[in-house]
Design an enzyme around this catalytic site. Structure first.
Site, PDB file in Angstrom:
ATOM      1  N   SER A  80       0.819  -1.209   0.000  1.00  0.00           N
ATOM      2  CA  SER A  80       0.000   0.000   0.000  1.00  0.00           C
ATOM      3  C   SER A  80       0.855   1.262   0.000  1.00  0.00           C
ATOM      4  O   SER A  80       2.041   1.238   0.359  1.00  0.00           O
ATOM      5  CB  SER A  80      -0.926   0.017   1.222  1.00  0.00           C
ATOM      6  OG  SER A  80      -1.832  -1.061   1.187  1.00  0.00           O
ATOM      7  N   ALA A  81       0.247   2.370  -0.377  1.00  0.00           N
ATOM      8  CA  ALA A  81       0.936   3.657  -0.382  1.00  0.00           C
ATOM      9  C   ALA A  81       1.396   4.004   1.036  1.00  0.00           C
ATOM     10  O   ALA A  81       0.670   3.767   2.011  1.00  0.00           O
ATOM     11  CB  ALA A  81       0.023   4.747  -0.918  1.00  0.00           C
TER      12      ALA A  81
END
Length: 417
Positions: A80-81
């Site tokens: 994920s970011a």
């Protein structure tokens, strides 16, 4: 599977980029404390992404990195970011000495959590996909966290009882419901952070016990790869052929259609437009409008216009999240137009299709006006989860209900101002 050892030059470059990434996270307010900041400055994110991924992409604050692609090109696993990982760690209140279960294994997030909880804590990460857990294990070993994280290959819907009870459960895949095992394996004052899908829309919710149900302490707009296994939930699709060419697809999450055949030929009637008079500045987020529609607009659905359809050519389905609803033999879709007012403003509206196109469009517009009347933003404590068998009290304020397999999620909106 083991990540390739980088050169000295690339290590120096990665260190500089990791420092810059963390500086940005601190400046933007995503970092929740010094221990969290230290973890982001320490853990080498580039060791958890596919070999050959540019360092600029690996350390991009705003970008997730796909680590596995399934049939048809769909993302099956991602790292994920960084901003979202920092946000969910803050939502969970991860701190020294905590026991944490992570549902969904990428490796990097588990390493961050392990760095934060320290030697007195414990981190368990579980994923149904052996390829994903193998990659996570390799990354953890390469980064020096292999002996600090327990990696389990199993269907996370059942939890991991042998290492509980947990102070926090952090779910890093899109969940349509809360597995009872996650709640049962938490300590009495534990917290679960879960990207919960509510009739298409996902919010990362931090939930804590309140008597027999669970209440939110924060909520964050986000998107995740959907869960596999027992907890998977597949959208249903209804394809409508446009007489002018192409196909329009209606996608349903929690909505149940009694007779989809009623919509045959709906695209032969319309469009009929209706406008709300409700406007919004061009750069302002209106994600909570979608949650209002998902909770209160009967027949709610997502709309995809295929190539060659007039709807796609005219740009209706190019706006952020094209959604609408089915009402009997007709359906509607939301659209925006320049308002003509001073400043960069857009006006919400709808277009309807089918024998009762006008009524369908007006039904959506009525809900847009209701959303505007009740406040455009949902407070972070407005969400709740009620396990099956738990009584949901009545409320004078509007309450959107999302019925799940194991319970009901609710959103309580402010009373009209």
């Amino acid at each position: 599977m083991t990540p390739q050892a980088p050169s000295v030059a690339s290590v120096d470059q990665a260190d500089a980029m990791r420092a810059a990434m963390t500086d940005r996270l601190v400046a933007d307010g995503w970092i929740g404390g010094p221990e969290v900041e230290a973890a982001f400055r320490t853990v080498p994110r580039h060791l958890f992404v596919p070999e050959g991924t540019p360092l600029e992409k690996a350390y991009d604050v705003d970008q997730s990195v796909v680590t596995k692609v399934g049939a048809g090109g769909a993302s099956m696993s991602t790292v994920s970011a960084p901003w979202l990982q920092a946000r969910m760690i803050a939502q969970a209140g991860i701190a020294r000495g905590m026991r944490v279960l992570e549902v969904g294994s990428g490796g990097y997030n588990a390493a961050l959590v392990a760095d934060i909880v320290g030697a007195d804590g414990q981190v368990v990460t579980v994923d149904i996909d052996p390829e994903v857990t193998a990659r996570a294990t390799a990354g953890l070993d390469a980064a020096g966290y292999g002996d600090r994280v327990v990696v389990v290959t199993a269907d996370a819907d059942h939890g991991v009882l042998e290492y509980g009870a947990y102070d926090a459960v952090v779910v890093t895949v899109g969940a349509w419901d809360l597995a009872p095992a996650w709640l049962e394996q938490l300590t009495p004052d534990g917290v679960i952070v879960v990207p919960l899908r509510m009739n298409t829309f996902t919010r990362s919710l931090a939930l804590r016990r309140s008597g027999e149900h669970w209440v939110s302490t924060s909520a964050q707009l986000c998107g995740f790869v959907p869960m596999q296994g027992v907890g998977a939930r597949v959208e249903r699709r209804l394809r409508l052929r446009d007489p002018a060419g192409g196909v329009v697809t209606l996608l349903f999450d929690e909505t149940e259609l009694h007779d989809p055949r009623l919509l045959t030929g709906a695209l032969e009637h319309g469009p009929v437009r209706a406008w709300s008079g409700v406007t919004i500045p061009v750069q302002v987020d209106f994600g909570d409008l979608h949650l209002w529609l998902a909770g209160f607009l009967p027949g709610f659905c997502r709309v995809e216009a295929g190539p060659g359809t007039p709807m796609a050519t005219e740009g209706v389905c190019r706006t952020w999240f094209p959604f609408g609803a089915v009402i009997g033999d007709s359906f509607c879709v939301m659209e925006l137009r320049e308002s003509g007012l001073s400043g960069a403003q857009r006006e919400f509206g709808a277009r309807g299709y089918g024998p009762h196109a006008a009524e369908a469009a007006e039904a959506l517009v009525a809900q847009i006006k209701a959303w505007d009347a009740h406040g455009r933003e949902i407070p972070g404590n407005a969400f709740a989860y009620w396990p099956a068998g738990t009584a949901i009290p009545s409320s004078k304020a509007p309450v959107g209900r999302f019925r799940k397999t194991h319970g009901t999620a609710t959103i309580t909106w402010p009373a009209a101002g």
